[in-house]
Design a protein around this motif. Structure first.
Motif, PDB file in Angstrom:
ATOM      1  N   ASP A 237      41.917  39.008  44.269  1.00 35.59           N
ATOM      2  CA  ASP A 237      40.225  39.179  44.524  1.00 35.59           C
ATOM      3  C   ASP A 237      39.861  40.265  43.196  1.00 35.59           C
ATOM      4  O   ASP A 237      38.726  39.928  42.904  1.00 35.59           O
TER       5      ASP A 237
ATOM      6  N   ALA B 274      39.168  37.566  40.624  1.00 38.07           N
ATOM      7  CA  ALA B 274      37.796  36.699  40.930  1.00 38.07           C
ATOM      8  C   ALA B 274      36.645  37.428  40.473  1.00 38.07           C
ATOM      9  O   ALA B 274      35.561  36.863  40.207  1.00 38.07           O
TER      10      ALA B 274
ATOM     11  N   ASN C  10      31.462  38.596  41.817  1.00 40.24           N
ATOM     12  CA  ASN C  10      30.734  37.353  42.587  1.00 40.24           C
ATOM     13  C   ASN C  10      31.513  37.340  44.109  1.00 40.24           C
ATOM     14  O   ASN C  10      31.052  37.473  45.137  1.00 40.24           O
ATOM     15  N   LEU C  11      33.120  37.335  43.832  1.00 35.68           N
ATOM     16  CA  LEU C  11      33.829  37.493  45.321  1.00 35.68           C
ATOM     17  C   LEU C  11      33.610  38.933  45.851  1.00 35.68           C
ATOM     18  O   LEU C  11      33.550  39.064  47.149  1.00 35.68           O
TER      19      LEU C  11
ATOM     20  N   ARG D  88      30.421  39.072  47.743  1.00 30.62           N
ATOM     21  CA  ARG D  88      30.691  38.203  48.900  1.00 30.62           C
ATOM     22  C   ARG D  88      31.382  38.623  50.038  1.00 30.62           C
ATOM     23  O   ARG D  88      31.043  38.576  51.173  1.00 30.62           O
ATOM     24  N   LEU D  89      32.368  39.389  49.524  1.00 33.50           N
ATOM     25  CA  LEU D  89      33.468  40.104  50.564  1.00 33.50           C
ATOM     26  C   LEU D  89      32.515  41.331  51.371  1.00 33.50           C
ATOM     27  O   LEU D  89      32.974  41.675  52.320  1.00 33.50           O
TER      28      LEU D  89
ATOM     29  N   LEU E  14      34.524  32.678  50.597  1.00 35.51           N
ATOM     30  CA  LEU E  14      35.485  33.110  50.136  1.00 35.51           C
ATOM     31  C   LEU E  14      36.815  32.416  49.798  1.00 35.51           C
ATOM     32  O   LEU E  14      37.370  32.697  48.884  1.00 35.51           O
ATOM     33  N   THR E  15      37.058  31.472  50.795  1.00 35.82           N
ATOM     34  CA  THR E  15      38.298  30.704  50.528  1.00 35.82           C
ATOM     35  C   THR E  15      38.164  29.986  49.273  1.00 35.82           C
ATOM     36  O   THR E  15      38.860  29.615  48.337  1.00 35.82           O
ATOM     37  N   THR E  16      36.790  29.233  49.082  1.00 33.66           N
ATOM     38  CA  THR E  16      36.517  28.542  47.775  1.00 33.66           C
ATOM     39  C   THR E  16      36.742  29.495  46.586  1.00 33.66           C
ATOM     40  O   THR E  16      37.205  28.941  45.620  1.00 33.66           O
ATOM     41  N   LEU E  17      36.167  30.586  46.615  1.00 33.39           N
ATOM     42  CA  LEU E  17      36.219  31.451  45.347  1.00 33.39           C
ATOM     43  C   LEU E  17      37.625  31.953  45.048  1.00 33.39           C
ATOM     44  O   LEU E  17      38.076  32.005  43.990  1.00 33.39           O
ATOM     45  N   ARG E  18      38.410  32.265  46.226  1.00 34.73           N
ATOM     46  CA  ARG E  18      40.016  32.653  45.891  1.00 34.73           C
ATOM     47  C   ARG E  18      40.646  31.365  45.540  1.00 34.73           C
ATOM     48  O   ARG E  18      41.559  31.510  44.852  1.00 34.73           O
TER      49      ARG E  18
END
Length: 577
Positions: free
Chosen positions: A148, A151, A154-155, A158-159, A375-379
């Motif tokens: 994280d 990332a 941005n993440l 969103r988180l 979140l999954t996409t960013l991770r």
């Protein structure tokens, strides 16, 4: 960056001052010389927990002071929020005092603050990595946090949104569970409230009624005695013959006062003082006459009706049941009824609330799934980039063919940090099997993986990680040597191009890459106790640095061969950057 630190009475350190430079600073010294105490001082300076056992034997307290600067308006604002102040040159002074008996004290910018406040400020200044961090890197949670961090913002944004939604859903689910699982209990509560309110409505108590009825009952129960006393008082005042009480007409109060008034009124024609007394006697006559009238009215109204007394006692009995059950007085009973009415409205609304909450929870569940998917996409994207960056670093850390794969897999249901399970898998060599980092990596491999991750977080173009001005590494080279040690030194030097790096090391290959080299040496006091004084932490260069590297290489700083090897190591480190 961290500019300087002074230490007093910490472990073996009696008194010492250390100045830190930009770039890479290496701290070396014999095993047991006191390098750990220097690191302990740095940890205290950054808000770490204190340990009274670290206070030097015989001292009342230990003191660590330091000066840092951070070129960040946000940091300056947080310092201001803490009530602290920057120095004239923009630096921040920090002090920690650890008492041998009692708690430590923390001062930031001249102001006493809780240790946690210093810890929060230090997060923007220094990142400390030690062997404990290597152990934490085995944990899936720490691996997710590293991903994280990589990332970036941005993440992180969103988180934060996901976490707020998660907390809202948790609150709604808790309320829904309470309503559904406690439905029977809440129904019983509602029924008891209805019965109580119905009973109060039937009896219809008035505010203060119990107090008034108690007074009425007392008067009615003693009516004859009250009548006799009132009659006697009236006759004494007015001389009226009421049949059962006879008073001499010349001795009643009204006649006597009137006689006194007339006598003084005559004399008052010749004396102003006596005239004033006459006027006051006239006032007394009026007051007595008024009291007499009031007594007559009281006698006329006095009721000795047994039926009325019986009715009053019956009403008091009704009210007494209410006050025994719902309050100690009628006013308290009425207050209970008001509160109970509101509670009953709340309980009777359960069905509608359950329906509304069920719909809200379902909507939140759906929204959580959607946000978790983001979140999954960013991770997943960050995992591929971080894995590539770390694998490239590992190749340069004498782990040719090693790769780090970061697996982002779905959880059975969304959790507080999303719907992802993050696991780092290390393939230690070509043709090897990818194994979880917490199970398949040796201590030396784990040290290099951690360093590779830190370098990737700090230098990779794909990284969005927040960078602190200073990074401190303790024994990051544990379990490695030879070419791997050289590459660790090179990576730390690369990291130091953009960040101040301080490393505590026992490897000459690492120390040779340093821009500044500090050596910790321990002496003894007159009574034979181990001690590091002001001269015990010194900056070495030129010949003295060659001598220290020779000691680290062979343990024989006076060996010509070791000196030649040390000189060669310094030359090669300068070229290899």
């Amino acid at each position: 960056m961290l500019h300087e630190m002074s230490i007093e009475n910490l472990g073996v350190i009696t008194s010492a001052r250390v100045e830190f430079s930009p770039g890479l600073t290496a701290i070396t010294g014999e095993t047991g010389a006191g390098k750990t105490m220097v690191l302990t001082g740095l940890t205290l300076l950054m808000g770490g927990k204190s340990d009274v056992h670290a206070v030097r034997a015989g001292a009342d307290s230990a003191l660590v002071e330091g000066r840092v600067t951070v070129d960040d308006p946000g940091f300056v604002a947080r310092v201001d929020d803490a009530g602290a102040a920057l120095d004239e040159d923009g630096s921040l002074l920090i002090a920690r005092t650890v008492a041998a008996q009692g708690r430590s004290r923390t001062h930031v910018g001249g102001r006493a603050v809780p240790r946690t406040v210093l810890g929060e400020l230090a997060e923007d200044v220094v990142t400390i990595h030690g062997q404990s961090d290597q152990m934490r890197l085995r944990a899936p949670q720490r691996q997710r946090e590293a991903l994280d961090d990589f990332a970036g913002q941005n993440l992180a944004a969103r988180l934060d949104e996901y976490r707020a939604l998660w907390n809202e859903r948790a609150t709604a689910r808790t309320e829904l569970t309470e309503l559904t699982t406690l439905a029977q209990e809440r129904a019983r509560e509602a029924e008891l409230l209805r019965l109580g309110l119905a009973e109060i409505e039937r009896i219809e108590p008035a505010p203060g009624e119990d107090v008034r009825l108690a007074q009425d009952a007392e008067r009615l129960a003693n009516a004859e005695e009250l009548r006799t006393d009132a009659r006697g008082a009236l006759v004494a005042l007015a001389g009226d013959d009421l049949g059962d009480v006879v008073v001499d007409a010349e001795s009643d109060v009204v006649a006597l006062v009137d006689r006194a008034r007339r006598l003084t009124e005559s004399g008052g024609l010749h004396d102003a003082r006596l005239a004033e007394i006459s006027r006051r006697l006239a006032d007394v006559a009026y007051a007595v006459a008024d009291i007499g009238t009031e007594l007559s009215a009281y006698l006329a109204e006095l009721d000795a009706d047994p039926a009325r007394l019986e009715a009053v006692e019956a009403r008091r009995a009704e009210l007494g049941h209410l006050t025994r059950t719902y309050g100690s007085s009628v006013d308290e009973v009425l207050a209970w009824a008001s509160t109970a009415g509101l509670r009953l409205l709340e309980l009777e609304d359960d069905d509608e609330r359950i329906s509304a909450l069920s719909e809200r929870v379902a909507a939140l569940d759906h929204e959580l799934v959607e946000r978790a998917s983001v979140l999954t996409t960013l991770r997943t994207e960050a995992a591929a980039a971080l894995g590539d960056a770390v694998s490239a670093e590992l190749a340069g850390l004498a782990m040719s063919g090693a790769t780090l794969d970061i697996e982002v897999s779905p959880l059975p249901e969304p959790g507080p940090w999303g719907a992802d399970s993050v696991q780092m898998l290390l393939t230690a060599h070509r043709g090897g099997t990818a194994r979880p980092l917490g199970k398949g990596a040796s201590g030396g491999e784990l040290s290099r993986v951690m360093l590779a991750i830190e370098v990737a977080l700090a230098t990779s173009e794909a990284s969005g990680a927040r960078r602190t001005p200073t990074m401190i590494f303790d024994e990051v080279d544990a379990g490695v040597g030879g070419k791997a040690a050289v590459e660790i030194g090179r990576r730390l030097a690369r990291l130091a191009r953009t960040t101040q790096v301080i490393v505590v090391t026992h490897l000459p290959q690492v120390a040779a890459f340093a821009d500044a080299h500090l050596v910790v040496t321990k002496g003894t006091t007159d009574d034979g106790v181990d001690s590091i004084t002001q001269s015990g932490i010194r900056l070495v260069d030129d010949a003295s640095r060659v001598q220290e590297l020779a000691r680290m290489l062979s343990g024989q700083e006076d060996s010509e061969a070791a000196r030649q090897h040390a000189s060669e190591l310094l030359e090669l480190s300068a070229v290899r950057l």
